[in-house]
Design a protein around this motif. Structure first.
Motif, PDB file in Angstrom:
ATOM      1  N   ASP A  32      41.479  49.159  66.970  1.00  0.00           N
ATOM      2  CA  ASP A  32      40.226  48.665  66.394  1.00  0.00           C
ATOM      3  C   ASP A  32      39.834  49.481  65.177  1.00  0.00           C
ATOM      4  O   ASP A  32      39.402  48.946  64.151  1.00  0.00           O
ATOM      5  CB  ASP A  32      39.110  48.716  67.445  1.00  0.00           C
ATOM      6  N   ALA A  33      39.945  50.807  65.256  1.00  0.00           N
ATOM      7  CA  ALA A  33      39.609  51.671  64.125  1.00  0.00           C
ATOM      8  C   ALA A  33      40.539  51.407  62.953  1.00  0.00           C
ATOM      9  O   ALA A  33      40.128  51.349  61.792  1.00  0.00           O
ATOM     10  CB  ALA A  33      39.678  53.138  64.549  1.00  0.00           C
ATOM     11  N   ASN A  34      41.843  51.243  63.284  1.00  0.00           N
ATOM     12  CA  ASN A  34      42.809  50.950  62.211  1.00  0.00           C
ATOM     13  C   ASN A  34      42.509  49.615  61.549  1.00  0.00           C
ATOM     14  O   ASN A  34      42.643  49.460  60.332  1.00  0.00           O
ATOM     15  CB  ASN A  34      44.233  50.938  62.781  1.00  0.00           C
ATOM     16  N   GLN A  35      42.093  48.655  62.365  1.00  0.00           N
ATOM     17  CA  GLN A  35      41.782  47.328  61.819  1.00  0.00           C
ATOM     18  C   GLN A  35      40.598  47.397  60.877  1.00  0.00           C
ATOM     19  O   GLN A  35      40.577  46.764  59.818  1.00  0.00           O
ATOM     20  CB  GLN A  35      41.478  46.364  62.963  1.00  0.00           C
ATOM     21  N   ARG A  36      39.569  48.199  61.267  1.00  0.00           N
ATOM     22  CA  ARG A  36      38.406  48.332  60.403  1.00  0.00           C
ATOM     23  C   ARG A  36      38.779  49.010  59.083  1.00  0.00           C
ATOM     24  O   ARG A  36      38.310  48.643  58.012  1.00  0.00           O
ATOM     25  CB  ARG A  36      37.303  49.120  61.120  1.00  0.00           C
ATOM     26  N   SER A  37      39.637  50.033  59.178  1.00  0.00           N
ATOM     27  CA  SER A  37      40.067  50.742  57.968  1.00  0.00           C
ATOM     28  C   SER A  37      40.811  49.796  57.030  1.00  0.00           C
ATOM     29  O   SER A  37      40.608  49.800  55.810  1.00  0.00           O
ATOM     30  CB  SER A  37      40.960  51.929  58.335  1.00  0.00           C
ATOM     31  N   LYS A  38      41.694  48.968  57.638  1.00  0.00           N
ATOM     32  CA  LYS A  38      42.437  48.027  56.807  1.00  0.00           C
ATOM     33  C   LYS A  38      41.509  47.001  56.172  1.00  0.00           C
ATOM     34  O   LYS A  38      41.700  46.598  55.024  1.00  0.00           O
ATOM     35  CB  LYS A  38      43.495  47.324  57.652  1.00  0.00           C
ATOM     36  N   SER A  39      40.483  46.564  56.900  1.00  0.00           N
ATOM     37  CA  SER A  39      39.531  45.593  56.350  1.00  0.00           C
ATOM     38  C   SER A  39      38.759  46.185  55.181  1.00  0.00           C
ATOM     39  O   SER A  39      38.564  45.543  54.147  1.00  0.00           O
ATOM     40  CB  SER A  39      38.555  45.133  57.447  1.00  0.00           C
ATOM     41  N   ILE A  43      38.816  44.940  51.319  1.00  0.00           N
ATOM     42  CA  ILE A  43      37.582  44.610  50.582  1.00  0.00           C
ATOM     43  C   ILE A  43      37.501  45.423  49.287  1.00  0.00           C
ATOM     44  O   ILE A  43      37.149  44.912  48.218  1.00  0.00           O
ATOM     45  CB  ILE A  43      36.340  44.859  51.457  1.00  0.00           C
ATOM     46  N   GLY A  44      37.853  46.729  49.401  1.00  0.00           N
ATOM     47  CA  GLY A  44      37.829  47.579  48.210  1.00  0.00           C
ATOM     48  C   GLY A  44      38.787  47.080  47.142  1.00  0.00           C
ATOM     49  O   GLY A  44      38.460  47.071  45.946  1.00  0.00           O
ATOM     50  N   LEU A  45      39.984  46.686  47.573  1.00  0.00           N
ATOM     51  CA  LEU A  45      40.969  46.160  46.613  1.00  0.00           C
ATOM     52  C   LEU A  45      40.473  44.870  45.974  1.00  0.00           C
ATOM     53  O   LEU A  45      40.656  44.647  44.770  1.00  0.00           O
ATOM     54  CB  LEU A  45      42.309  45.933  47.319  1.00  0.00           C
ATOM     55  N   GLU A  46      39.849  43.993  46.767  1.00  0.00           N
ATOM     56  CA  GLU A  46      39.329  42.742  46.227  1.00  0.00           C
ATOM     57  C   GLU A  46      38.227  43.002  45.202  1.00  0.00           C
ATOM     58  O   GLU A  46      38.188  42.380  44.135  1.00  0.00           O
ATOM     59  CB  GLU A  46      38.805  41.861  47.358  1.00  0.00           C
ATOM     60  N   VAL A  47      37.333  43.955  45.533  1.00  0.00           N
ATOM     61  CA  VAL A  47      36.264  44.306  44.586  1.00  0.00           C
ATOM     62  C   VAL A  47      36.856  44.867  43.294  1.00  0.00           C
ATOM     63  O   VAL A  47      36.419  44.544  42.183  1.00  0.00           O
ATOM     64  CB  VAL A  47      35.291  45.313  45.225  1.00  0.00           C
ATOM     65  N   LEU A  48      37.877  45.726  43.450  1.00  0.00           N
ATOM     66  CA  LEU A  48      38.517  46.311  42.274  1.00  0.00           C
ATOM     67  C   LEU A  48      39.181  45.245  41.418  1.00  0.00           C
ATOM     68  O   LEU A  48      39.060  45.252  40.178  1.00  0.00           O
ATOM     69  CB  LEU A  48      39.556  47.348  42.719  1.00  0.00           C
ATOM     70  N   LEU A  49      39.866  44.308  42.053  1.00  0.00           N
ATOM     71  CA  LEU A  49      40.534  43.241  41.310  1.00  0.00           C
ATOM     72  C   LEU A  49      39.521  42.341  40.604  1.00  0.00           C
ATOM     73  O   LEU A  49      39.721  41.949  39.452  1.00  0.00           O
ATOM     74  CB  LEU A  49      41.413  42.414  42.254  1.00  0.00           C
ATOM     75  N   ILE A  50      38.444  42.008  41.294  1.00  0.00           N
ATOM     76  CA  ILE A  50      37.404  41.169  40.687  1.00  0.00           C
ATOM     77  C   ILE A  50      36.767  41.885  39.499  1.00  0.00           C
ATOM     78  O   ILE A  50      36.567  41.301  38.430  1.00  0.00           O
ATOM     79  CB  ILE A  50      36.344  40.788  41.731  1.00  0.00           C
ATOM     80  N   SER A  51      36.452  43.194  39.677  1.00  0.00           N
ATOM     81  CA  SER A  51      35.844  43.962  38.588  1.00  0.00           C
ATOM     82  C   SER A  51      36.785  44.039  37.388  1.00  0.00           C
ATOM     83  O   SER A  51      36.359  43.901  36.229  1.00  0.00           O
ATOM     84  CB  SER A  51      35.492  45.372  39.072  1.00  0.00           C
ATOM     85  N   THR A  52      38.068  44.268  37.674  1.00  0.00           N
ATOM     86  CA  THR A  52      39.045  44.329  36.589  1.00  0.00           C
ATOM     87  C   THR A  52      39.142  42.999  35.867  1.00  0.00           C
ATOM     88  O   THR A  52      39.221  42.943  34.633  1.00  0.00           O
ATOM     89  CB  THR A  52      40.428  44.734  37.138  1.00  0.00           C
ATOM     90  N   GLY A  53      39.138  41.899  36.625  1.00  0.00           N
ATOM     91  CA  GLY A  53      39.194  40.573  36.014  1.00  0.00           C
ATOM     92  C   GLY A  53      37.986  40.297  35.137  1.00  0.00           C
ATOM     93  O   GLY A  53      38.120  39.766  34.028  1.00  0.00           O
ATOM     94  N   VAL A  54      36.790  40.666  35.621  1.00  0.00           N
ATOM     95  CA  VAL A  54      35.571  40.473  34.822  1.00  0.00           C
ATOM     96  C   VAL A  54      35.615  41.307  33.552  1.00  0.00           C
ATOM     97  O   VAL A  54      35.280  40.841  32.450  1.00  0.00           O
ATOM     98  CB  VAL A  54      34.329  40.828  35.659  1.00  0.00           C
ATOM     99  N   PHE A  55      36.069  42.564  33.688  1.00  0.00           N
ATOM    100  CA  PHE A  55      36.157  43.455  32.531  1.00  0.00           C
ATOM    101  C   PHE A  55      37.121  42.907  31.493  1.00  0.00           C
ATOM    102  O   PHE A  55      36.810  42.856  30.297  1.00  0.00           O
ATOM    103  CB  PHE A  55      36.596  44.850  32.989  1.00  0.00           C
ATOM    104  N   LEU A  56      38.302  42.477  31.959  1.00  0.00           N
ATOM    105  CA  LEU A  56      39.291  41.927  31.029  1.00  0.00           C
ATOM    106  C   LEU A  56      38.782  40.638  30.389  1.00  0.00           C
ATOM    107  O   LEU A  56      39.047  40.380  29.205  1.00  0.00           O
ATOM    108  CB  LEU A  56      40.615  41.671  31.756  1.00  0.00           C
ATOM    109  N   GLY A  57      38.049  39.852  31.155  1.00  0.00           N
ATOM    110  CA  GLY A  57      37.478  38.632  30.590  1.00  0.00           C
ATOM    111  C   GLY A  57      36.470  38.926  29.497  1.00  0.00           C
ATOM    112  O   GLY A  57      36.466  38.277  28.446  1.00  0.00           O
TER     113      GLY A  57
END
Length: 232
Positions: A32-39, A43-57
């Motif tokens: 359960d702890a590992n699952q939360r860490s992976k989640s 989420i962090g990677l998704e936020v980073l990708l979205i932020s990078t996409g907005v910045f590049l745009g």
């Protein structure tokens, strides 16, 4: 009858069952702890990708906007260059005539009033230079001057202001022609007005030519061209 001691199997089973159940519970808790860490990592990677996409745009949009401004400024400068070359040609064509006529009028008024009639004053029309200003009006209407280098825009403004002053003087002498007809019995009043007009114009002519010759190389540099590449 001898006593038979039976082992307490239930107690042993309970004792044996205790620790494995605890181990099993721990094994369930760790996934359960590992699952939360992976989640959270996902989420962090998704936020980073979205932020990078907005910045590049945003960067891409700024680049496109700068490219558009550059194109607008370049088109405006090309129109200015063509118009200034035409205006320079117009001024150069009448400069010598203005100077010669002014000298003739000066000689006329320098002579004794009783002998002025013997002085020949040849006036082949007023011949003011006619200026084009479409590029300037279009630049003001489209606000393309805001994309031109400020020092170059200032120099252009000086030229068109001087041309406007020249045009105002020419308009005034043309109106005077109807009030003081040159073909009247006494053309002296008209010659006086014309002498005043040419007194200003012979100053404007070389000054405008100087301004034209100063700004044309600046426009060429802003366009990244040499005078040899300038369209004629």
């Amino acid at each position: 009858m001898p006593e038979v001691h039976l082992p307490h199997l239930d107690d042993d089973e309970e004792a044996d069952a205790g620790p494995p159940s605890e181990v099993h519970t721990g094994q369930l808790a760790r996934p359960d702890a590992n699952q939360r860490s992976k989640s959270l990592l996902k989420i962090g990677l998704e936020v980073l990708l979205i932020s990078t996409g907005v910045f590049l745009g945003l960067m891409g949009e700024q680049w496109r906007e700068r490219a558009r401004h550059h194109e607008v400024a370049e088109a405006s400068l090309r129109r200015f260059r063509e118009e200034i070359l035409a205006n320079r040609k117009a001024v150069a064509a009448v400069k010598d005539y203005h100077t010669t006529t002014k000298q003739s009028l000066d000689a006329f008024f320098a002579a004794d009033a009783r002998t002025r009639s013997t002085h020949d004053v040849t006036v082949r029309g007023i011949q003011p230079a006619s200026f084009e200003r479409t590029a300037w009006d279009l630049a003001l209407m489209t606000q393309s001057l805001t994309f031109v280098d400020p020092s170059l825009a200032f120099a252009l403004s000086r030229i068109y202001t001087a041309q406007q002053g020249y045009a105002d003087l020419s308009r005034g002498i043309l109106q005077a022609m109807y009030l003081l007809p040159p073909m009247s019995e006494n053309p002296t009043p008209f010659f006086g007005a014309l002498s005043v007009y040419y007194g200003d114009i012979v100053y404007y002519d070389p000054k405008l030519l100087e301004l034209y010759d100063e700004i044309l190389p600046q426009i060429d540099r802003a366009l990244g061209e040499s005078p040899a590449e300038r369209p004629r």
